[in-house]
Design a protein around this motif. Structure first.
Motif, PDB file in Angstrom:
ATOM      1  N   ILE A  27       0.897  -1.202   0.035  1.00 47.84           N
ATOM      2  CA  ILE A  27       0.061  -0.146  -0.068  1.00 47.84           C
ATOM      3  C   ILE A  27       0.815   1.238  -0.002  1.00 47.84           C
ATOM      4  CG2 ILE A  27      -1.707   1.224   1.504  1.00 47.84           C
ATOM      5  CD1 ILE A  27      -2.751  -1.216   2.349  1.00 47.84           C
ATOM      6  N   LYS A  28       1.914   1.296   0.903  1.00 49.74           N
ATOM      7  CA  LYS A  28       2.877   2.549   0.734  1.00 49.74           C
ATOM      8  C   LYS A  28       3.506   2.712  -0.628  1.00 49.74           C
ATOM      9  CE  LYS A  28       2.282   4.030   4.949  1.00 49.74           C
ATOM     10  NZ  LYS A  28       1.727   5.471   5.117  1.00 49.74           N
ATOM     11  N   MET A  29       3.855   1.699  -1.291  1.00 49.80           N
ATOM     12  CA  MET A  29       4.466   1.778  -2.602  1.00 49.80           C
ATOM     13  C   MET A  29       3.624   2.231  -3.475  1.00 49.80           C
ATOM     14  SD  MET A  29       7.757   1.447  -2.163  1.00 49.80           S
ATOM     15  CE  MET A  29       7.932   1.322  -4.022  1.00 49.80           C
ATOM     16  N   GLU A  30       2.323   1.689  -3.472  1.00 51.99           N
ATOM     17  CA  GLU A  30       1.426   2.354  -4.425  1.00 51.99           C
ATOM     18  C   GLU A  30       0.914   3.970  -4.095  1.00 51.99           C
ATOM     19  OE1 GLU A  30      -2.064  -0.002  -3.854  1.00 51.99           O
ATOM     20  OE2 GLU A  30      -0.999  -1.769  -4.862  1.00 51.99           O
TER      21      GLU A  30
ATOM     22  N   SER B  98      17.200  13.341 -11.266  1.00 57.99           N
ATOM     23  CA  SER B  98      17.060  12.459  -9.999  1.00 57.99           C
ATOM     24  C   SER B  98      15.613  11.906  -9.797  1.00 57.99           C
ATOM     25  CB  SER B  98      17.524  13.194  -8.791  1.00 57.99           C
ATOM     26  OG  SER B  98      18.656  13.491  -8.867  1.00 57.99           O
ATOM     27  N   PHE B  99      14.677  12.825  -9.997  1.00 60.32           N
ATOM     28  CA  PHE B  99      13.188  12.414  -9.939  1.00 60.32           C
ATOM     29  C   PHE B  99      13.010  11.201 -11.031  1.00 60.32           C
ATOM     30  CE2 PHE B  99       8.720  12.736 -11.339  1.00 60.32           C
ATOM     31  CZ  PHE B  99       8.205  12.906 -10.234  1.00 60.32           C
ATOM     32  N   MET B 100      13.446  11.309 -12.214  1.00 58.33           N
ATOM     33  CA  MET B 100      13.322  10.489 -13.249  1.00 58.33           C
ATOM     34  C   MET B 100      13.917   8.848 -12.793  1.00 58.33           C
ATOM     35  SD  MET B 100      11.238  11.156 -15.514  1.00 58.33           S
ATOM     36  CE  MET B 100      10.650  12.688 -16.088  1.00 58.33           C
ATOM     37  N   ILE B 101      14.977   8.975 -12.111  1.00 58.31           N
ATOM     38  CA  ILE B 101      15.549   7.805 -11.322  1.00 58.31           C
ATOM     39  C   ILE B 101      14.863   7.147 -10.468  1.00 58.31           C
ATOM     40  CG2 ILE B 101      17.571   6.930 -10.287  1.00 58.31           C
ATOM     41  CD1 ILE B 101      19.346   8.712 -11.952  1.00 58.31           C
ATOM     42  N   ILE B 102      14.271   7.984  -9.588  1.00 53.75           N
ATOM     43  CA  ILE B 102      13.232   7.713  -8.422  1.00 53.75           C
ATOM     44  C   ILE B 102      12.176   7.063  -9.061  1.00 53.75           C
ATOM     45  CG2 ILE B 102      12.129   8.153  -6.347  1.00 53.75           C
ATOM     46  CD1 ILE B 102      14.189  10.456  -5.850  1.00 53.75           C
ATOM     47  N   LEU B 103      11.488   7.832  -9.992  1.00 53.32           N
ATOM     48  CA  LEU B 103      10.226   7.219 -10.716  1.00 53.32           C
ATOM     49  C   LEU B 103      10.611   6.001 -11.403  1.00 53.32           C
ATOM     50  CD1 LEU B 103       7.402   8.230 -11.013  1.00 53.32           C
ATOM     51  CD2 LEU B 103       8.189   9.145 -13.465  1.00 53.32           C
ATOM     52  N   GLY B 104      11.500   5.665 -11.808  1.00 54.34           N
ATOM     53  CA  GLY B 104      11.943   4.210 -12.456  1.00 54.34           C
ATOM     54  C   GLY B 104      12.064   3.185 -11.516  1.00 54.34           C
ATOM     55  N   VAL B 105      12.556   3.612 -10.406  1.00 59.58           N
ATOM     56  CA  VAL B 105      12.760   2.549  -9.257  1.00 59.58           C
ATOM     57  C   VAL B 105      11.386   2.230  -8.639  1.00 59.58           C
ATOM     58  CG1 VAL B 105      13.648   2.301  -7.121  1.00 59.58           C
ATOM     59  CG2 VAL B 105      15.078   3.185  -8.687  1.00 59.58           C
ATOM     60  N   THR B 106      10.390   3.055  -8.367  1.00 55.45           N
ATOM     61  CA  THR B 106       9.126   2.723  -7.971  1.00 55.45           C
ATOM     62  C   THR B 106       8.327   2.164  -8.875  1.00 55.45           C
ATOM     63  OG1 THR B 106       8.145   4.979  -8.909  1.00 55.45           O
ATOM     64  CG2 THR B 106       9.268   4.769  -6.313  1.00 55.45           C
ATOM     65  N   GLN B 107       8.682   2.014 -10.136  1.00 51.30           N
ATOM     66  CA  GLN B 107       7.721   1.022 -11.039  1.00 51.30           C
ATOM     67  C   GLN B 107       7.818  -0.379 -10.823  1.00 51.30           C
ATOM     68  OE1 GLN B 107       8.988   2.400 -15.204  1.00 51.30           O
ATOM     69  NE2 GLN B 107       7.624   4.117 -15.050  1.00 51.30           N
ATOM     70  N   LYS B 108       9.061  -0.786  -9.900  1.00 52.23           N
ATOM     71  CA  LYS B 108       8.851  -2.231  -9.827  1.00 52.23           C
ATOM     72  C   LYS B 108       8.271  -2.530  -8.415  1.00 52.23           C
ATOM     73  CE  LYS B 108      12.233  -5.837  -8.292  1.00 52.23           C
ATOM     74  NZ  LYS B 108      13.371  -5.856  -7.741  1.00 52.23           N
ATOM     75  N   ALA B 109       7.358  -3.520  -8.457  1.00 55.03           N
ATOM     76  CA  ALA B 109       6.514  -3.870  -7.419  1.00 55.03           C
ATOM     77  C   ALA B 109       7.416  -4.465  -6.349  1.00 55.03           C
ATOM     78  CB  ALA B 109       5.643  -4.901  -7.964  1.00 55.03           C
ATOM     79  N   TYR B 110       7.505  -3.711  -5.175  1.00 55.80           N
ATOM     80  CA  TYR B 110       7.996  -4.159  -4.059  1.00 55.80           C
ATOM     81  C   TYR B 110       7.140  -4.812  -2.992  1.00 55.80           C
ATOM     82  CZ  TYR B 110      12.130  -1.374  -5.466  1.00 55.80           C
ATOM     83  OH  TYR B 110      13.263  -1.093  -6.276  1.00 55.80           O
ATOM     84  N   GLY B 111       7.438  -5.635  -2.354  1.00 47.67           N
ATOM     85  CA  GLY B 111       6.617  -6.186  -1.281  1.00 47.67           C
ATOM     86  C   GLY B 111       7.239  -7.623  -0.698  1.00 47.67           C
ATOM     87  N   MET B 112       6.798  -7.927   0.200  1.00 50.79           N
ATOM     88  CA  MET B 112       7.410  -9.218   0.959  1.00 50.79           C
ATOM     89  C   MET B 112       7.124 -10.642   0.043  1.00 50.79           C
ATOM     90  SD  MET B 112       6.752  -8.413   4.997  1.00 50.79           S
ATOM     91  CE  MET B 112       7.345 -10.144   5.642  1.00 50.79           C
TER      92      MET B 112
END
Length: 93
Positions: A21-24, A45-59
């Motif tokens: 939920i936090k990543m979404e 820097s923003f574009m790099i962070i945006l690219g990292v958040t496109q991957k689904a993170y979770g346990m």
């Protein structure tokens, strides 16, 4: 013993759902940011962070299964089905 296993399983599944939920939310906030008004260095820097958040993170359990509330409900259903089967077979002995 069953209640302890229930609580421990629920905690892992709850935190897995919390991370998702936090990543979404983070992705939604980043996409609604006015990045085009930033200077060039911040924009990169923003574009790099945006690219990292496109991957689904979770346990993940064992690196294969997502751990979330839906998984907890599935585990609970399986446990109840097995306990019903065992009690039914035990009653016929």
């Amino acid at each position: 013993m069953a209640s302890t296993a229930f609580i421990q399983t629920f905690l892992y599944c709850f935190f897995g759902e919390f991370i998702t939920i936090k990543m979404e939310r983070l992705t939604t906030v980043l996409y609604s940011t006015n990045w085009y008004d930033m200077n060039l260095k911040d924009r990169k820097s923003f574009m790099i962070i945006l690219g990292v958040t496109q991957k689904a993170y979770g346990m993940k359990a064992g690196g294969m299964y997502n751990v979330n509330i839906y998984t907890f409900v599935q585990i609970l259903k399986i446990a109840l089905s097995w306990s019903t089967l065992i009690l039914t077979l035990y009653a016929y002995e």
